[in-house]
Scaffold this active site. Structure first.
Site, short mmCIF file in Angstrom:
data_model
loop_
_atom_site.label_atom_id
_atom_site.label_comp_id
_atom_site.label_asym_id
_atom_site.label_seq_id
_atom_site.Cartn_x
_atom_site.Cartn_y
_atom_site.Cartn_z
N TRP A 26 0.85 -1.20 0.00
CA TRP A 26 0.00 0.00 0.00
C TRP A 26 0.88 1.24 0.00
CZ3 TRP A 26 -1.98 2.57 4.93
CH2 TRP A 26 -2.89 3.59 4.62
N ASP B 278 -1.62 -6.01 8.99
CA ASP B 278 -2.55 -4.99 8.48
C ASP B 278 -3.80 -5.72 8.01
OD1 ASP B 278 -3.92 -2.95 7.27
OD2 ASP B 278 -2.18 -2.14 6.20
N LYS C 114 -13.95 -0.34 5.17
CA LYS C 114 -14.48 -1.11 4.04
C LYS C 114 -15.65 -1.99 4.46
CE LYS C 114 -10.65 0.42 2.07
NZ LYS C 114 -9.75 1.38 2.72
#
Length: 409
Positions: A141, A222, A257
């Protein structure tokens, strides 16, 4: 204050340039300003329905209605957030009866999104492991490096994605992890790897966990997309493997999300220690890191999550809504591969169906990405990462026709 008092004139005289726009969020700003009615945004990782909208989940709406009706205060949250929130997060990411919970050796803080969890965790680790190096996947990311470098760490990469096969570079990954010294920090994506969409399977996670236990580096997981891969329980498989093997690790999880709480900045940082006493010590330092960053977490998003996860009916409704989002993304992948094939593109894009989550590495070069943006108003992150959630029935034909123009020459 005058400009002179702020020192801005002196800064200008030293020829300090304005910072560049964020690689992902800046792309969205450019897309918003584009007048082309056919423009397509495949950059930012936000779930969208087939109308291109990011809806508020009905379960979230219900929770908010309850909160509005019962709220009696706007006082500060505790530094680490509400204890009930932490317990619900722990049960979600590990499972209700997990040994770490039963043995009382996990602590969880509510933080501002997954990014906040990573930064607070980075500040905590900087205090206790100041000389360590942080390792991230190649690629990772875009914000990972910035977060850990801002906390004062040197950041290096380990092998992950194999461009030729559009899959995992397992041999390179395992070889690199074997070279990482004890005490260094390794950032691992639990599921729905961003940006590649390529995840480890159960056997590969066991190999990674065994290396971590043997080498003694610190895993930092993560977990931003739980439920977007194969399911809430299935997606924590890698995390559970790491917890079985490693007595100490950190997890940054996000509800942006899977609950659609993007603007509420709702996440969690969990620390798992070898025993209860060490967990308490670690959490005391995490609270200090929070205190000097933002003092207390915002309440609203955490209260929404708490309301839903503490109510069986709302939880089941949320799981259905999450399943619908996951199903849509899988169907978009299938339709995208079929539409590309129907355009007569020679490249085999079937790998897109094997990937998980919102992202896929398209294999497009930076030159092709630039052409699509400048000539077709199709916005893709440099490096070729596509957010498949941005593909809809309204734009898929235009997108695939444009890709055919680029790929077929």
């Amino acid at each position: 204050l005058s400009i002179q008092a702020l020192g801005l004139r002196a800064t200008a005289e030293r020829h300090v340039q304005a910072a560049p726009p964020d690689a992902i969020l800046g792309l969205t700003e450019a897309w918003k300003k584009d007048p082309n009615p056919l423009k397509v945004n495949l950059g930012v990782g936000i779930y969208k329905d087939d109308k291109g909208q990011t809806p508020v989940l009905p379960s979230v709406k219900t929770a908010e209605e309850r909160l509005l009706a019962t709220a009696s205060t706007k006082t500060y949250m505790p530094i680490g957030g509400a204890p009930e929130y932490g317990k619900l997060v722990q049960a979600l990411i590990l499972g209700t009866d997990h040994p770490a919970i039963q043995e009382n050796r996990i602590r969880t803080a509510q933080v501002p999104g997954g990014t906040g969890g990573l930064r607070v965790g980075a500040d905590f680790l900087r205090k206790i492991r100041g000389g360590a190096t942080v390792w991230v996947s190649r690629p990772t990311w875009a914000n990972h490096k910035g977060i850990f470098e801002a906390a004062g760490f040197s950041v290096k990469e380990y092998a992950y994605y194999h461009a030729a096969t559009r899959g995992l570079d397992e041999a390179g990954l395992l070889a690199d992890l074997e070279t990482i010294p004890a005490g260094d920090i390794v950032v691992l994506h639990v599921c729905c790897h961003n940006p590649s969409g390529v995840d480890l399977d159960a056997a590969q996670w066991e190999k990674v966990a065994a290396i971590a236990a043997r080498k003694g580096w610190i895993p930092f997981l993560d977990f931003a997309y739980q439920g977007f891969g194969s399911g809430v329980e299935e997606d924590r498989e890698g995390l559970l493997a790491m917890v079985r093997a490693c007595p100490e690790l950190l997890v940054s999880s996000s509800f942006s999300k899977n609950f659609g709480l993007y603007q509420e900045r709702t996440g969690a940082l969990s620390v798992i220690a070898a025993n209860r006493a060490q967990a308490d010590i670690a959490f005391s330092h995490i609270e200090i890191a929070i205190r000097v960053n933002y003092s207390n977490p915002p309440a609203h998003g955490g209260l929404i999550v708490t309301t839903i996860l503490s109510d069986e009916v709302l939880t089941n409704q949320w799981l259905e809504e999450l399943g619908a989002m996951r199903t849509r993304i899988a169907e978009v992948r299938r339709q995208f591969v079929l539409a590309l094939k129907n355009q007569g593109i020679a490249t085999d894009f079937s790998f897109i169906n094997r990937q998980k989550g919102m992202f896929s590495f398209s294999g497009l070069s930076d030159e092709q990405v630039a052409f699509l943006r400048e000539k077709k108003s199709i916005y893709i992150v440099k490096g070729g990462r596509i957010s498949v959630a941005g593909i809809t029935s309204q734009n898929i034909d235009y997108l695939c026709q444009s890709l055919a123009e680029v790929l077929n020459g």
